[in-house]
Design an enzyme around this catalytic site. Structure first.
Site, PDB file in Angstrom:
ATOM      1  N   TRP A  50     -21.495 -33.887  33.239  1.00 31.30           N
ATOM      2  CA  TRP A  50     -21.516 -32.787  34.207  1.00 31.30           C
ATOM      3  C   TRP A  50     -20.191 -32.694  34.951  1.00 31.30           C
ATOM      4  CZ3 TRP A  50     -24.506 -37.137  34.366  1.00 31.30           C
ATOM      5  CH2 TRP A  50     -24.685 -37.833  35.563  1.00 31.30           C
ATOM      6  N   ASP A  51     -20.112 -32.842  36.263  1.00 32.90           N
ATOM      7  CA  ASP A  51     -18.885 -32.564  37.024  1.00 32.90           C
ATOM      8  C   ASP A  51     -17.648 -33.136  36.319  1.00 32.90           C
ATOM      9  OD1 ASP A  51     -20.891 -31.816  38.733  1.00 32.90           O
ATOM     10  OD2 ASP A  51     -20.238 -33.038  40.422  1.00 32.90           O
ATOM     11  N   ALA A 123     -18.555 -37.260  42.134  1.00 34.84           N
ATOM     12  CA  ALA A 123     -17.326 -36.572  41.734  1.00 34.84           C
ATOM     13  C   ALA A 123     -16.125 -36.895  42.618  1.00 34.84           C
ATOM     14  CB  ALA A 123     -17.567 -35.066  41.714  1.00 34.84           C
ATOM     15  N   ARG A 202     -18.320 -36.263  50.540  1.00 33.62           N
ATOM     16  CA  ARG A 202     -18.051 -36.614  49.145  1.00 33.62           C
ATOM     17  C   ARG A 202     -17.009 -35.675  48.522  1.00 33.62           C
ATOM     18  NH1 ARG A 202     -23.844 -34.976  48.840  1.00 33.62           N
ATOM     19  NH2 ARG A 202     -24.011 -32.867  48.012  1.00 33.62           N
ATOM     20  N   ASP A 203     -16.766 -35.898  47.236  1.00 33.00           N
ATOM     21  CA  ASP A 203     -15.925 -35.051  46.384  1.00 33.00           C
ATOM     22  C   ASP A 203     -14.455 -35.045  46.804  1.00 33.00           C
ATOM     23  OD1 ASP A 203     -18.371 -34.489  45.274  1.00 33.00           O
ATOM     24  OD2 ASP A 203     -18.470 -32.416  45.989  1.00 33.00           O
ATOM     25  N   GLU A 273     -19.485 -27.682  47.867  1.00 31.58           N
ATOM     26  CA  GLU A 273     -19.204 -28.791  46.957  1.00 31.58           C
ATOM     27  C   GLU A 273     -17.870 -28.633  46.232  1.00 31.58           C
ATOM     28  OE1 GLU A 273     -22.908 -30.991  45.574  1.00 31.58           O
ATOM     29  OE2 GLU A 273     -23.227 -28.976  44.780  1.00 31.58           O
TER      30      GLU A 273
END
Length: 432
Positions: A50-51, A123, A202-203, A273
Site C-alpha cells: 500500500w502506501d 508511512a 505520523r507520515d 494524511e
C-alpha cells in the site's frame, strides 16, 4: 521557533482549510479517475502493498542508483486479511530500471533488538544523501508490546547503503534508529489530549527548500474543551487535523525542531494524511490524502487527494479547485484507490497510489468486514494502482490521462499522448 514564523503565526494563525471550502467538494470530470481493473500480475503476489514513496535526493529529485530507481512501501503477507495489515506493517523496498517492472528487494530493516522502533512501521519518506539512506517512518506502538497500542512518533533509520551487481540491487545496514519528534501538546496534540475519532502524529516527509531542511507530517491541533472553535460545537471540535512541520536548525537530517502547522483543518477534517509538497513555477503545492468518514458532521467529502497552493512554503495556502479536491474515485467504485503521492513531470503531475478495494460500492469501508473472508481477500487490490496524469494550471487541476499499474516514469521520460491532448486536436463542432 524562528522570529519570522512567530510573527506570521501571531498575526495570521496557520492557514486554514475551512468549512466553506470543503462544502464545495463535488465530483467533476476534472477530478475523477477512471475505473481501475486488476492488473495482469501484481508487483508481488505474496504481498499486500500500500502506501508507497520514492528514494529521493536532497533537492527532491528521484535518486538514480546505477540506473535503478527505488520505491518503498508498507507491506504485509497477502494471506492476511486486508483490514489487519496495518497491525503488522513493515517497510519493503522495490527497484526498477524502467519504472514499470518492479523487483522485490525485501524488508529494509532487520527485525531484531536493534531494529526499527515501534511494533510496526507506518508511512514515511526516504532520503539518499552522499551514499547514505535516511529512512523516515512512523514508529507505531512499542517494540515488543503484547497488545497493540497506537502511540506514534516520527523516527528515522540511518546508515543504510545501496549495493548493485549483476543480480540486481540490495539495501544493507547497519542502521541506527532514533525518535526524531513527538507531539508537544502546544502546536500538536498528544495522545492523552486527543478527544477525536483517530489520533495522528505520523507520515514524516523530508523536504528541503532554499537551503533549509524540513519534515512535514500529519498531526492534530489541540482544541481544549470549552473552546469557542467551531462555534463551541464539541462534536465538530473532535475533527482537528493539521499538516505539521519541523525545521532542522543545522541542516542535519536527523535533527529537527517543531514549528507551527502549515495548514489547519479544525472543524473540517480529522486526518490530513501523507502531506507532501511539489514546487512549480514559483508556487508551492501542498497535497494530502483523506477519507470520506473523517470529515466533520455536516460536510461530505470523498476518499481523495486534496491540494492547496501558496507562493511560499509558509504562505497563505488556498485550496485547489476552490474546494481542495484534486483527484477522487468514481462514485461506483469509491474505495478503488488511496494514499496518493504527486510528483512533478514536465507540464504534468504524476500521481501514484495503491489499488484498494474493487467491485465494492457500499458507502462505507466498514462494510468490508461484512463480506466473507475469501471475498475480502479477492476484492483487495494490494498492489500499485495505475498512475494518474494531472494538468496543473495555477490553482486549477484536471485529470488528463493514466498510465499502467505502477508505471512511475522519471521526470525526463517522454509520456505518450494523453486523452486530453488528443481531444484538444479535435476540430470544433462548427468546423464539420
Amino acid at each position: 521557533m524562528n522570529e519570522r514564523t512567530r510573527e506570521f503565526e501571531a498575526k495570521n494563525g496557520p492557514p486554514a482549510w475551512t468549512r466553506e471550502h470543503a462544502a464545495a467538494i463535488e465530483r467533476t470530470d476534472d477530478t475523477v479517475a477512471p475505473i481501475i481493473y486488476p492488473p495482469e500480475a501484481p508487483v508481488d503476489s505474496d504481498l499486500h502493498i500500500w502506501d508507497t514513496w520514492f528514494l529521493r535526493e536532497r533537492d527532491g529529485s528521484i535518486a538514480d542508483i546505477d540506473g535503478y530507481r527505488i520505491v518503498f512501501a508498507l507491506s504485509s503477507s497477502s494471506e492476511l486479511l486486508p483490514g489487519k495489515r496495518h497491525d503488522v506493517a513493515t517497510i519493503r523496498y522495490f527497484y526498477s530500471r524502467d519504472g514499470e517492472n518492479w523487483k522485490t528487494g525485501g524488508s529494509i530493516f532487520d527485525v531484531d533488538e536493534k531494529g526499527p522502533l515501534g511494533s510496526r512501521q507506518w508511512a514515511g519518506s526516504a532520503l539518499y544523501d552522499q551514499g547514505t539512506i535516511y529512512a523516515y517512518y512512523t514508529a507505531s506502538g512499542a517494540r515488543g508490546e503484547e497488545a497493540l497500542t497506537y502511540t506514534q512518533r516520527l523516527a528515522v533509520g540511518h546508515g543504510g547503503t545501496v549495493e548493485t551487481d549483476e543480480d540486481g540491487l540490495r539495501i544493507e545496514g547497519p542502521w541506527t534508529h532514533e525518535v526524531l519528534l513527538e507531539p508537544d501538546g502546544e502546536f500538536y496534540e498528544t495522545e492523552s489530549q486527543s478527544r477525536g475519532m483517530i489520533y495522528t502524529f505520523r507520515d514524516p516527509w523530508f523536504f528541503e527548500d532554499e537551503g533549509t531542511t524540513y519534515l512535514l507530517f500529519e498531526a492534530n491541533t489541540p482544541v481544549p474543551e470549552g473552546s469557542d472553535a467551531c462555534g463551541g460545537d464539541a462534536a465538530q471540535q473532535e475533527f482537528n487535523g493539521s499538516v505539521g512541520i519541523a525545521e532542522s536548525p543545522t541542516g542535519n537530517p536527523t535533527e529537527f525542531e517543531l514549528r507551527p502547522p502549515l495548514l489547519d483543518a479544525v472543524c473540517v477534517n480529522q486526518e490530513l494524511e501523507r502531506p507532501h509538497v511539489v514546487r512549480r513555477d514559483g508556487c508551492y503545492y501542498l497535497f494530502i490524502s483523506s477519507h470520506d468518514h473523517t470529515f466533520t458532521p455536516g460536510l461530505d467529502g470523498y476518499d481523495a487527494l486534496y491540494g492547496f497552493v501558496a507562493d511560499s512554503l509558509r504562505g497563505e495556502y488556498e485550496p485547489l479547485n476552490a474546494s481542495g479536491l484534486v483527484l477522487t474515485n468514481p462514485s461506483n467504485a469509491p474505495f478503488q484507490a488511496y494514499s496518493w503521492l504527486a510528483y512533478d513531470h514536465g507540464d504534468e503531475l504524476l500521481v501514484t497510489s495503491f489499488f484498494n478495494y474493487f467491485e465494492f460500492d457500499r458507502p462505507s469501508l466498514d462494510e468490508v468486514a461484512v463480506l466473507p473472508e475469501a471475498e475480502q481477500l479477492r476484492r483487495f487490490g494490494g498492489t500499485l494502482a495505475p498512475t494518474v496524469r494531472i494538468r496543473l494550471d495555477g490553482n486549477r487541476t484536471k485529470v488528463v490521462g493514466t498510465l499502467g499499474h505502477g508505471h512511475l516514469p522519471l521526470p525526463d521520460e517522454e509520456l505518450p499522448e494523453s486523452w486530453w491532448e488528443r481531444c484538444e486536436k479535435l476540430p470544433d463542432e462548427g468546423e464539420y
